[in-house]
Design a protein around this motif. Structure first.
Motif, PDB file in Angstrom:
ATOM      1  N   ASP A 106       5.204   1.508   4.820  1.00  0.00           N
ATOM      2  CA  ASP A 106       6.090   1.981   5.888  1.00  0.00           C
ATOM      3  C   ASP A 106       6.428   0.862   6.889  1.00  0.00           C
ATOM      4  OD1 ASP A 106       3.829   1.725   7.459  1.00  0.00           O
ATOM      5  OD2 ASP A 106       3.578   3.852   7.845  1.00  0.00           O
TER       6      ASP A 106
ATOM      7  N   GLY B 208      -3.544   2.805  15.954  1.00  0.00           N
ATOM      8  CA  GLY B 208      -3.859   1.704  15.045  1.00  0.00           C
ATOM      9  C   GLY B 208      -5.216   1.099  15.353  1.00  0.00           C
ATOM     10  N   GLY B 209      -5.399  -0.153  14.969  1.00  0.00           N
ATOM     11  CA  GLY B 209      -6.692  -0.798  15.184  1.00  0.00           C
ATOM     12  C   GLY B 209      -6.529  -2.104  15.926  1.00  0.00           C
TER      13      GLY B 209
ATOM     14  N   ASN C 232      -1.797  -4.696   9.853  1.00  0.00           N
ATOM     15  CA  ASN C 232      -2.146  -4.398   8.455  1.00  0.00           C
ATOM     16  C   ASN C 232      -1.365  -5.276   7.474  1.00  0.00           C
ATOM     17  OD1 ASN C 232      -4.373  -2.858   7.783  1.00  0.00           O
ATOM     18  ND2 ASN C 232      -3.177  -1.260   6.789  1.00  0.00           N
TER      19      ASN C 232
ATOM     20  N   ASN D  35      -3.951  -4.906  14.853  1.00  0.00           N
ATOM     21  CA  ASN D  35      -3.790  -5.223  13.436  1.00  0.00           C
ATOM     22  C   ASN D  35      -2.486  -4.636  12.913  1.00  0.00           C
ATOM     23  OD1 ASN D  35      -4.155  -5.465  10.636  1.00  0.00           O
ATOM     24  ND2 ASN D  35      -5.465  -3.636  10.549  1.00  0.00           N
TER      25      ASN D  35
ATOM     26  N   LEU E 137       0.862  -1.183   0.000  1.00  0.00           N
ATOM     27  CA  LEU E 137       0.000   0.000   0.000  1.00  0.00           C
ATOM     28  C   LEU E 137       0.895   1.229   0.000  1.00  0.00           C
ATOM     29  CD1 LEU E 137      -2.438  -0.935   2.897  1.00  0.00           C
ATOM     30  CD2 LEU E 137      -2.924  -1.062   0.445  1.00  0.00           C
ATOM     31  N   ASN E 138       0.775   2.042  -1.034  1.00  0.00           N
ATOM     32  CA  ASN E 138       1.707   3.158  -1.170  1.00  0.00           C
ATOM     33  C   ASN E 138       0.987   4.452  -1.551  1.00  0.00           C
ATOM     34  OD1 ASN E 138       4.423   4.145  -1.236  1.00  0.00           O
ATOM     35  ND2 ASN E 138       4.311   4.154  -3.473  1.00  0.00           N
TER      36      ASN E 138
ATOM     37  N   LEU F 243     -12.584  -5.388  13.058  1.00  0.00           N
ATOM     38  CA  LEU F 243     -11.467  -4.498  13.366  1.00  0.00           C
ATOM     39  C   LEU F 243     -12.051  -3.187  13.896  1.00  0.00           C
ATOM     40  CD1 LEU F 243      -8.397  -3.618  12.984  1.00  0.00           C
ATOM     41  CD2 LEU F 243      -9.104  -2.775  10.741  1.00  0.00           C
TER      42      LEU F 243
ATOM     43  N   PRO G   3      -8.014  10.682  -1.076  1.00  0.00           N
ATOM     44  CA  PRO G   3      -7.988   9.225  -1.222  1.00  0.00           C
ATOM     45  C   PRO G   3      -8.929   8.594  -0.191  1.00  0.00           C
ATOM     46  CG  PRO G   3      -5.845  10.081  -0.455  1.00  0.00           C
ATOM     47  CD  PRO G   3      -6.808  11.217  -0.446  1.00  0.00           C
ATOM     48  N   PRO G   4      -9.617   7.518  -0.552  1.00  0.00           N
ATOM     49  CA  PRO G   4     -10.631   6.976   0.358  1.00  0.00           C
ATOM     50  C   PRO G   4     -10.106   5.971   1.390  1.00  0.00           C
ATOM     51  CG  PRO G   4     -10.901   6.109  -1.871  1.00  0.00           C
ATOM     52  CD  PRO G   4      -9.624   6.884  -1.868  1.00  0.00           C
TER      53      PRO G   4
ATOM     54  N   LYS H  90       5.743   5.740  12.141  1.00  0.00           N
ATOM     55  CA  LYS H  90       4.586   6.642  12.210  1.00  0.00           C
ATOM     56  C   LYS H  90       4.995   8.027  12.691  1.00  0.00           C
ATOM     57  CE  LYS H  90       1.775   3.368  11.074  1.00  0.00           C
ATOM     58  NZ  LYS H  90       1.469   3.304   9.635  1.00  0.00           N
TER      59      LYS H  90
ATOM     60  N   PHE I  39       6.580  -6.374  12.261  1.00  0.00           N
ATOM     61  CA  PHE I  39       5.907  -5.084  12.397  1.00  0.00           C
ATOM     62  C   PHE I  39       6.924  -4.026  12.812  1.00  0.00           C
ATOM     63  CE2 PHE I  39       3.126  -2.080  14.810  1.00  0.00           C
ATOM     64  CZ  PHE I  39       2.403  -1.650  13.726  1.00  0.00           C
TER      65      PHE I  39
ATOM     66  N   HIS J 185      -7.104   3.016   2.830  1.00  0.00           N
ATOM     67  CA  HIS J 185      -6.580   1.798   2.185  1.00  0.00           C
ATOM     68  C   HIS J 185      -7.638   0.726   1.962  1.00  0.00           C
ATOM     69  CE1 HIS J 185      -6.178   0.686   6.386  1.00  0.00           C
ATOM     70  NE2 HIS J 185      -5.288   1.639   6.574  1.00  0.00           N
TER      71      HIS J 185
HETATM   72  N1  UPG Z   1      -2.630   4.134   2.253  1.00  0.00           N
HETATM   73  C1  UPG Z   1      -3.023   4.055   0.944  1.00  0.00           C
HETATM   74  N2  UPG Z   1      -4.132   4.743   0.562  1.00  0.00           N
HETATM   75  C2  UPG Z   1      -4.886   5.484   1.420  1.00  0.00           C
HETATM   76  C3  UPG Z   1      -4.479   5.555   2.763  1.00  0.00           C
HETATM   77  C4  UPG Z   1      -3.348   4.867   3.144  1.00  0.00           C
HETATM   78  O1  UPG Z   1      -2.372   3.384   0.129  1.00  0.00           O
HETATM   79  O2  UPG Z   1      -5.883   6.077   0.993  1.00  0.00           O
HETATM   80  C5  UPG Z   1      -1.431   3.384   2.683  1.00  0.00           C
HETATM   81  C6  UPG Z   1      -0.316   4.228   3.267  1.00  0.00           C
HETATM   82  O3  UPG Z   1       0.578   4.646   2.249  1.00  0.00           O
HETATM   83  C7  UPG Z   1       0.360   3.250   4.231  1.00  0.00           C
HETATM   84  C8  UPG Z   1      -0.778   2.322   4.646  1.00  0.00           C
HETATM   85  O4  UPG Z   1      -1.815   2.488   3.718  1.00  0.00           O
HETATM   86  O5  UPG Z   1       1.345   2.479   3.570  1.00  0.00           O
HETATM   87  C9  UPG Z   1      -1.268   2.574   6.060  1.00  0.00           C
HETATM   88  O6  UPG Z   1      -1.863   3.827   6.109  1.00  0.00           O
HETATM   89  P1  UPG Z   1      -1.980   4.700   7.428  1.00  0.00           P
HETATM   90  O7  UPG Z   1      -2.926   5.801   7.185  1.00  0.00           O
HETATM   91  O8  UPG Z   1      -0.610   5.026   7.889  1.00  0.00           O
HETATM   92  O9  UPG Z   1      -2.692   3.677   8.409  1.00  0.00           O
HETATM   93  P2  UPG Z   1      -2.291   3.374   9.881  1.00  0.00           P
HETATM   94  O10 UPG Z   1      -2.635   4.516  10.739  1.00  0.00           O
HETATM   95  O11 UPG Z   1      -0.897   2.867   9.886  1.00  0.00           O
HETATM   96  O12 UPG Z   1      -3.254   2.180  10.243  1.00  0.00           O
HETATM   97  C10 UPG Z   1      -3.174   0.937   9.559  1.00  0.00           C
HETATM   98  C11 UPG Z   1      -4.423   0.146   9.938  1.00  0.00           C
HETATM   99  C12 UPG Z   1      -4.443  -0.146  11.438  1.00  0.00           C
HETATM  100  C13 UPG Z   1      -3.146  -0.847  11.817  1.00  0.00           C
HETATM  101  C14 UPG Z   1      -1.946  -0.003  11.393  1.00  0.00           C
HETATM  102  C15 UPG Z   1      -0.634  -0.719  11.626  1.00  0.00           C
HETATM  103  O13 UPG Z   1      -5.561   0.914   9.528  1.00  0.00           O
HETATM  104  O14 UPG Z   1      -5.546  -1.003  11.738  1.00  0.00           O
HETATM  105  O15 UPG Z   1      -3.132  -1.049  13.241  1.00  0.00           O
HETATM  106  O16 UPG Z   1      -2.018   0.222   9.967  1.00  0.00           O
HETATM  107  O17 UPG Z   1       0.415   0.172  11.326  1.00  0.00           O
END
Ligand code: UPG
Length: 473
Positions: A201, A236-237, A276, A274, A63-64, A250, A168-169, A348, A344, A171
């Motif tokens: 990340d 996180g979740g 993720n 989670n 997811l990027n 979740l 963006p909506p 962040k 993990f 992930h």
């Molecule tokens: N991302 C997308 N598109 C979007 C939003 C995010 O590709 O529209 C990607 C983003 O680049 C990243 C990843 O998704 O690589 C995670 O996005 P982020 O907004 O940082 O989510 P987190 O706050 O890290 O939360 C996610 C899960 C959560 C989990 C956590 C673990 O939602 O449940 O605990 O990741 O790090």
């Protein structure tokens, strides 16, 4: 959305969350409606023979789409340097090439980019990893959805920069993007059955053959990798059981009401969060899509923002998002496992970045960052001033002379602005306070100390070579 050429799957997904919004739903999951998950299988306890034949039908997706705005970035967060000159994407690309070499298979690799990250990311791959860039279908573009006026629920407008009218909506858009782009159909046609998805990340999330084999042999439709929560994992979740139908769900932090915050934070109650890192059976996904009319209905996450993220006084808007992991409630036969902490390693905050860049982390031969064995199994706890070190730029400035040594450090607490260099070594528990407005340079070995550097000679235009730090009385 139609005029912008957005796929019907994404429009249906948006319609579903928009209907929740206008029906008055808040997206909140009350504590009274869920129960904690008592136990999960730990992947370390599994005694299964890894089956490398599964690799031919497995696709790895990162997811990027995120910009890392929370850390002050305006390009793909994954282009941030994490170790020496290597970015998240460098290490990810090297992990992929290494995995292919190790398994002797061209395991398929994909990225989900967003309209904000696509150009930079593709340019990066074309320049540094042309072979990966040339592969068919490296990029899958995620969708965009309109920001909504918080009062009227009409589409928001931003005359100064109309691109601000879209967002963006989240992930959770992975599913709509897979369906709408035709990728799901193409992957299934190409014989792919398993997808492993993770955050860009999180460099700990590599394709693990034992976990893949467990996923395949248990015939689960969906599997979430969880870790046991520690004091540091309060965001996180977390995983929970919905009382109504005993289904795994979740609960993201944005889905928790203020009055339930205490339970959300209770790591002895809700023990598993989670990571993720998710495993998805593509054929089962297609079944759900067919059953639900072309999309997966995911729970709404409501984010209150302003239309111009850089202008707090601009129009108040709602951004509707969904989370990829929330799909666990849509898959019959979904499961979850506990994985070792090494899977993990997210970044962040500047605290995480400083730690990863320091000698407390080393890069393995297969390009994973792991804790330096010299740390004795315990990562230093870093707590940089959350106001002064919110943005990456502040950390870059503070470490412009080099990254300090943290390998012997247990805890580093910084209050105020400081600068460090390659010669700075933190040992044991160190706390540094600077109440002045001027950054103070902290150098040399600092062991088990509580320093107040407020009255030290300030940096000014020149860096002093010696700092006379006075212990706190
Ligand atoms: N991302 C997308 N598109 C979007 C939003 C995010 O590709 O529209 C990607 C983003 O680049 C990243 C990843 O998704 O690589 C995670 O996005 P982020 O907004 O940082 O989510 P987190 O706050 O890290 O939360 C996610 C899960 C959560 C989990 C956590 C673990 O939602 O449940 O605990 O990741 O790090």
């Amino acid at each position: 959305m139609v005029a912008e050429g957005i796929a019907p799957s994404a429009i249906s997904a948006f319609e579903s969350t928009f209907k929740s919004l206008v029906s008055g739903a808040t997206g909140i999951i009350p504590e009274s409606t869920i129960s904690p998950v008592p136990e999960l299988v730990h992947t370390d306890s599994l005694s299964i023979e890894p089956d490398s034949e599964l690799l031919a039908s497995t696709v790895v997706l990162k997811l990027n789409g995120g910009l890392g705005t929370g850390m002050g970035l305006d390009k793909a967060k994954s282009l941030l340097k994490v170790k020496n000159d290597e970015t998240f994407l460098d290490l990810t690309a090297k992990q992929v090439m290494c995995m292919r070499k190790e398994f002797g298979q061209n395991v398929k690799f994909m990225l989900m980019n967003s309209f904000s990250t696509s150009d930079d990311t593709l340019e990066f791959f074309r320049t540094k990893y042309p072979n990966l860039a040339a592969e068919e279908g490296l990029e899958m573009m995620q969708n965009k959805v309109p920001k909504i006026d918080a009062k009227t629920f009409e589409p928001a407008t931003c005359e100064t920069d109309p691109s601000n009218e879209w967002c963006p909506p989240g992930h959770g858009d992975l599913y709509a993007a897979l369906i709408g782009s035709g990728r799901l159909a193409a992957l299934l046609k190409g014989g792919f059955k398993y997808m492993f998805v993770s955050n860009s990340d999180n460099l700990g999330a590599t394709l693990d053959l034992k976990i893949l084999t467990h996923f395949a042999t248990t015939d689960a439709s969906f599997m979430m990798e969880c870790c046991e929560r520690t004091e540091n994992d309060k965001k996180g979740g977390h995983l929970a059981i919905r009382n109504e139908d005993k289904h795994l769900i979740l609960r993201e932090s944005a889905m928790c009401a203020d009055e339930d915050e205490k339970d959300f934070q209770d790591i002895t109650k809700h023990k598993f969060f989670n990571t993720n890192n998710l495993w998805i059976r593509l054929d089962k996904l297609q079944e759900i899509v067919d059953k639900c009319g072309g999309f997966i209905p995911l729970p709404m996450i409501k984010n209150n923002k302003t239309v111009d993220p850089k202008d707090d006084s601009s129009q108040k808007v709602v951004q509707l998002e969904t989370a990829m992991g929330a799909a666990i409630e849509c898959f019959e036969g979904a499961s979850a496992v506990i994985v070792p902490r090494t899977r993990f390693a997210p970044v962040k905050k500047c605290n995480d970045l400083l730690l990863l860049r320091s000698d407390a982390y080393i890069i393995t031969e297969d390009f994973r960052p792991v804790l330096n064995p010299a740390c004795g199994g315990k990562a230093p706890v870093i707590s940089l001033d959350s106001k002064k070190f919110k943005m990456v730029q502040a950390l870059e400035e503070a470490t412009s002379e080099g990254v300090p040594s943290l390998v012997g450090c247990e805890r580093l607490t910084v209050k105020g602005k400081i600068r460090m260099g390659r010669s700075t070594r933190f040992i044991g528990a160190v706390s540094i306070t600077n109440t002045s407005d001027e950054a103070k340079y902290v150098s040399g070995k600092i062991e088990d100390a509580e320093l107040d550097v407020s009255n030290d000679v300030g940096l000014g235009p020149l860096k002093p070579s010696v700092v006379n730090s006075a212990p706190i009385a």
